[in-house]
Design an enzyme around this catalytic site. Structure first.
Site, PDB file in Angstrom:
ATOM      1  N   GLU A  25      -3.280   3.666   6.831  1.00 24.79           N
ATOM      2  CA  GLU A  25      -3.290   3.426   5.386  1.00 24.79           C
ATOM      3  C   GLU A  25      -4.010   4.592   4.705  1.00 24.79           C
ATOM      4  OE1 GLU A  25      -4.390  -0.507   4.030  1.00 24.79           O
ATOM      5  OE2 GLU A  25      -5.344   0.312   2.231  1.00 24.79           O
TER       6      GLU A  25
ATOM      7  N   SER B  70      -9.943   0.461   4.239  1.00 18.65           N
ATOM      8  CA  SER B  70      -9.093   0.007   5.346  1.00 18.65           C
ATOM      9  C   SER B  70      -8.375   1.204   5.958  1.00 18.65           C
ATOM     10  CB  SER B  70      -8.067  -1.006   4.852  1.00 18.65           C
ATOM     11  OG  SER B  70      -8.730  -2.188   4.486  1.00 18.65           O
TER      12      SER B  70
ATOM     13  N   ARG C 179       0.815  -1.236   0.000  1.00 20.85           N
ATOM     14  CA  ARG C 179       0.000   0.000   0.000  1.00 20.85           C
ATOM     15  C   ARG C 179       0.840   1.273   0.000  1.00 20.85           C
ATOM     16  NH1 ARG C 179      -2.543  -3.541  -1.118  1.00 20.85           N
ATOM     17  NH2 ARG C 179      -4.410  -4.401  -0.148  1.00 20.85           N
TER      18      ARG C 179
END
Ligand code: FAD
Length: 299
Positions: free
Chosen positions: A291, A221, A172
């Protein structure tokens, strides 16, 4: 935040003080000092070339992984419109996709062209620019697995092609240069039957529906999965499922998702995230890393 400096002329749309809340999934936060929707690549490139280098520039996709702070975003936010959303097969295994194309469009066009391997993008509610920047992934595949290269306009206005290796991908995360705007990407899959691709897309869509709050004001997320852990399990173990702060809540359905139940300020959502981090640290000793991109300034 409202310094009104002269901006270069454009052919697209340049709006001062444009509210960003309607453009992001959380439906919260302040305005962009300037929102620029370029007419085409030359418009974007000429604008960035002429823009005072001190002015910050940020790309915006569908805002599906973003908290825009309540004081708004200084500088210029670039949003790519329809002209950047085309998806065309190049040959039997590769597709050229505009930076503003959605994951659903990319996977559907790939299916129609008999190109398998990008079904996972069906389930990520962002744009190609966001996938390239975030190394978006699901169901065991990530953008880095399918990306051949991408075309960007650097903050200087220069156009450049970057390979997947140039982007220094990790989980990510990419090393996309600051202020660069991804205008297109080439993805490579493999030859497959459209019917088989559709079955995989349907399977992914059903799995999503079961596990995530898809019709909520959320940012996907919230925290990265720490090495050897699942963020949701740590959050659950720390007793945070359903935790609330004003109208901000940790989802009951998937506790690595934060929700805006109605009129949460971005400050509530971010503070709830920090509270979760503190509780997880106290309970398990693991430091969760955001994130979700938190952008702009507090009110
Ligand atoms: C319900 C839900 C489910 C999700 N599931 C997943 C999942 O399974 N896997 C996953 O990886 N993510 C998931 N996400 C998060 C999100 O969809 C991804 O991170 C996606 O890649 C973000 O794309 P975006 O275009 O909306 O980017 P934004 O959220 O708009 O921006 C994210 C970052 O990308 C940058 N950016 C966006 N466009 C450009 C561009 N053209 N050029 C340069 N930089 C740009 C922004 O500046 C920012 O830093 C989910 C989100 C939601 C709401």
């Amino acid at each position: 935040m409202s310094v009104c400096y002269a901006l270069p002329p454009v052919r697209g749309k340049l709006t001062h003080g444009a509210p960003l809340a309607p453009l992001v999934w959380f439906k919260s936060g302040g305005a962009a000092e300037w929102l620029f929707e370029p007419a085409d690549v030359d418009d974007l490139s000429n604008f960035l070339f002429a823009l005072d280098p001190a002015v910050p520039v940020m790309g915006l996709g569908l805002g599906s992984n973003m908290i825009v702070r309540d004081g708004g975003v200084p500088g210029v936010v670039v949003r790519l419109g329809k002209v950047f959303a085309s998806v065309e097969p190049v040959d039997s295994t590769t597709l050229r996709c505009g930076g503003g194309a959605s994951g659903i469009l990319v996977s559907s066009k790939a299916r129609d062209a008999g190109i398998g391997g990008v079904e996972f993008l069906r389930s990520i509610p962002g744009t190609v620019g966001g996938f390239v920047r975030m190394n978006g992934g699901a169901y065991g595949r990530e953008t880095k697995d399918v990306l051949v290269d991408c075309e960007v306009v650097l903050r200087t206005g220069e156009r450049r092609t970057l390979s997947a290796a140039d982007l220094g991908y990790t989980y990510r995360h990419s090393e996309l240069p600051s202020g660069a705007i991804v205008i297109s990407a080439t993805f490579r899959g493999h030859v497959d039957a459209p019917a088989a691709i559709q079955i995989e897309m349907d399977r992914i869509a059903a799995a999503r529906e079961e596990s995530q709050p898809l019709r909520s004001k959320t940012g996907g997320s919230t925290f990265k999965n720490p090495e050897g852990h699942k963020a949701w399990a740590l959050i659950d173990a720390a007793g945070c499922r359903g935790l609330r702060r004003g109208d901000a809540q940790v989802s009951e359905k998937h506790c690595n998702f934060l929700l805006n139940l109605g009129n949460a300020a971005s400050a509530d959502i971010e503070a709830l995230g920090e509270e979760v981090r503190a509780k997880v640290m106290a309970q398990s000793g693991v430091a969760l890393e955001w994130e979700i991109q938190r952008v702009g300034v507090d009110k």
